[in-house]
Design a protein around this motif. Structure first.
Motif, PDB file in Angstrom:
ATOM      1  N   THR A  46      -8.703   3.017   2.476  1.00  0.00           N
ATOM      2  CA  THR A  46      -8.535   3.042   3.929  1.00  0.00           C
ATOM      3  C   THR A  46      -9.571   3.974   4.552  1.00  0.00           C
ATOM      4  O   THR A  46      -9.967   4.971   3.940  1.00  0.00           O
ATOM      5  N   ASP A  60       3.692   7.172   2.750  1.00  0.00           N
ATOM      6  CA  ASP A  60       3.432   6.105   3.719  1.00  0.00           C
ATOM      7  C   ASP A  60       3.341   4.787   2.958  1.00  0.00           C
ATOM      8  O   ASP A  60       2.592   4.689   1.972  1.00  0.00           O
ATOM      9  N   LYS A  75      -0.908  11.135  16.196  1.00  0.00           N
ATOM     10  CA  LYS A  75      -1.586   9.818  16.236  1.00  0.00           C
ATOM     11  C   LYS A  75      -1.018   8.888  15.161  1.00  0.00           C
ATOM     12  O   LYS A  75      -0.848   9.300  13.995  1.00  0.00           O
ATOM     13  N   GLY A  76      -0.765   7.645  15.558  1.00  0.00           N
ATOM     14  CA  GLY A  76      -0.269   6.652  14.610  1.00  0.00           C
ATOM     15  C   GLY A  76       1.150   6.967  14.158  1.00  0.00           C
ATOM     16  O   GLY A  76       1.770   7.937  14.619  1.00  0.00           O
ATOM     17  N   ILE A  77       1.649   6.139  13.275  1.00  0.00           N
ATOM     18  CA  ILE A  77       3.003   6.335  12.745  1.00  0.00           C
ATOM     19  C   ILE A  77       3.037   7.626  11.927  1.00  0.00           C
ATOM     20  O   ILE A  77       3.955   8.442  12.063  1.00  0.00           O
ATOM     21  N   CYS A  78       1.994   7.822  11.108  1.00  0.00           N
ATOM     22  CA  CYS A  78       1.949   9.014  10.245  1.00  0.00           C
ATOM     23  C   CYS A  78       1.909  10.291  11.073  1.00  0.00           C
ATOM     24  O   CYS A  78       2.661  11.242  10.814  1.00  0.00           O
ATOM     25  N   GLY A  79       1.023  10.311  12.065  1.00  0.00           N
ATOM     26  CA  GLY A  79       0.879  11.502  12.901  1.00  0.00           C
ATOM     27  C   GLY A  79       2.151  11.817  13.679  1.00  0.00           C
ATOM     28  O   GLY A  79       2.460  12.987  13.942  1.00  0.00           O
ATOM     29  N   ASP A 120       2.866   0.566   3.430  1.00  0.00           N
ATOM     30  CA  ASP A 120       2.583  -0.618   4.251  1.00  0.00           C
ATOM     31  C   ASP A 120       3.106  -1.848   3.528  1.00  0.00           C
ATOM     32  O   ASP A 120       3.009  -1.945   2.298  1.00  0.00           O
ATOM     33  N   TYR A 138      -0.064   3.102  16.940  1.00  0.00           N
ATOM     34  CA  TYR A 138      -0.143   2.629  15.554  1.00  0.00           C
ATOM     35  C   TYR A 138      -1.610   2.546  15.172  1.00  0.00           C
ATOM     36  O   TYR A 138      -2.446   2.104  15.966  1.00  0.00           O
ATOM     37  N   ILE A 139      -1.943   2.990  13.948  1.00  0.00           N
ATOM     38  CA  ILE A 139      -3.319   2.899  13.449  1.00  0.00           C
ATOM     39  C   ILE A 139      -3.354   1.798  12.397  1.00  0.00           C
ATOM     40  O   ILE A 139      -2.715   1.929  11.339  1.00  0.00           O
ATOM     41  N   TYR A 159       0.054  11.418   2.409  1.00  0.00           N
ATOM     42  CA  TYR A 159      -0.743  12.237   3.321  1.00  0.00           C
ATOM     43  C   TYR A 159      -0.152  13.642   3.303  1.00  0.00           C
ATOM     44  O   TYR A 159       1.075  13.802   3.252  1.00  0.00           O
ATOM     45  N   ILE A 176      -5.842  11.998   9.801  1.00  0.00           N
ATOM     46  CA  ILE A 176      -5.054  11.508  10.949  1.00  0.00           C
ATOM     47  C   ILE A 176      -4.548  12.717  11.741  1.00  0.00           C
ATOM     48  O   ILE A 176      -3.791  13.534  11.196  1.00  0.00           O
ATOM     49  N   TRP A 188       0.894  -1.174   0.000  1.00  0.00           N
ATOM     50  CA  TRP A 188       0.000   0.000   0.000  1.00  0.00           C
ATOM     51  C   TRP A 188       0.923   1.212   0.000  1.00  0.00           C
ATOM     52  O   TRP A 188       1.842   1.299   0.833  1.00  0.00           O
ATOM     53  N   CYS A 208      -4.558  -0.302   9.369  1.00  0.00           N
ATOM     54  CA  CYS A 208      -5.409  -0.116   8.188  1.00  0.00           C
ATOM     55  C   CYS A 208      -5.920  -1.460   7.687  1.00  0.00           C
ATOM     56  O   CYS A 208      -6.975  -1.544   7.092  1.00  0.00           O
ATOM     57  N   GLU A 218       5.781  -1.055   8.235  1.00  0.00           N
ATOM     58  CA  GLU A 218       5.417   0.241   7.647  1.00  0.00           C
ATOM     59  C   GLU A 218       6.646   1.139   7.597  1.00  0.00           C
ATOM     60  O   GLU A 218       7.522   1.043   8.466  1.00  0.00           O
TER      61      GLU A 218
END
Ligand code: SME
Length: 180
Positions: free
Chosen positions: A93, A152, A102-106, A154, A126-127, A74, A98, A70, A129, A136
Motif C-alpha cells: 500500500t 486493519d 484521517k481515514g478509518i485508521c486515523g 480490508d 476513508y482512504i 499500524y 496516516i 489485506w 488502498c 474494512e
C-alpha cells in the motif's frame, strides 16, 4: 455473499437465508476459535523477532479467513500524531503514514474504539488502498491502557464482518500486547 464464502448454498430467498444465519455465525465462530491456539503459539515463539511474529499473525489471518484480503498493523509513529505501517500481508500500500483523524485508521487512533465499515463507499473519511476493497474493520491495540496501534483488515466482500470478528481481533490484539 457471506453464504458463498462459507460454502452454504441458499436459493437466494431471504427467508431461507435467515434460517441459516445461526449456522453461518456458528461456522465463523468455529473458524476464528480454531485460529486462537495458532495465534498463541506464534506469540510464544520468543526466538522470533516481534516484527516476524506480527508478520506471521497477519499471514495466518489472511490465509485462513476467506474474507480477510489485506491484514496489517499500524502503530503510533513515535511522538508524532500519525500512524506508521508495520507488518502486513496482502498487496503493498502507498499509505505507509496516516495522520491521526484521517481515514478509518486515523479515526480509530483518536476514538480508541473498534470501527466496522460494512461499505467503504458510504464513508466520507476513508482512504482507499485498492479498488477491490468493499469493507474494512479496524480494532485498536492497547498496551497498559494506551492506544499504541491497531489491526486493519480490508475485505473484497461486502458487509462480511460481525461481532465475532470484533471479539476475535480483540483477542489477537490482547495477545500481541503481551510482546510489545
Ligand atoms: N483504508 C484505510 C487506509 C489503510 S489501507 O486500508 C491499507 C483507512 O481509511 O484508514
Amino acid at each position: 455473499m457471506i453464504n458463498e464464502i462459507l460454502g452454504i448454498k441458499v436459493s437466494g430467498q431471504t427467508i431461507l437465508k435467515s434460517k441459516n444465519v445461526f449456522n453461518i455465525l456458528a461456522k465463523i465462530r468455529k473458524m476464528l476459535k480454531d485460529l486462537q491456539p495458532k495465534i498463541k503459539s506464534i506469540i510464544l515463539d520468543s526466538d522470533t523477532s516481534v516484527d516476524a511474529r506480527l508478520q506471521g499473525i497477519c499471514t495466518l489471518l489472511k490465509e485462513n479467513v476467506p474474507y480477510y484480503n489485506w491484514v496489517g498493523y499500524y502503530f503510533k509513529n513515535g511522538d508524532k500524531e500519525e500512524l506508521k505501517l508495520g507488518p502486513y500481508a496482502g498487496e503493498p500500500t502507498d499509505h505507509t503514514i496516516i495522520p491521526f483523524g484521517k481515514g478509518i485508521c486515523g479515526q480509530v487512533a483518536v476514538s480508541n474504539e473498534n470501527f466496522v465499515v460494512p461499505d467503504v463507499k458510504a464513508q466520507d473519511n476513508y482512504i482507499a488502498c485498492s479498488i477491490t476493497v468493499k469493507a474494512e474493520i479496524v480494532v485498536p491495540l492497547f498496551v497498559n491502557g494506551e492506544n499504541v496501534g491497531q489491526i486493519d483488515i480490508d475485505s473484497n466482500t461486502a458487509n462480511p464482518f460481525t461481532v465475532e470478528d470484533e471479539r476475535f481481533l480483540e483477542f489477537v490484539n490482547n495477545e500481541v500486547a503481551k510482546i510489545l
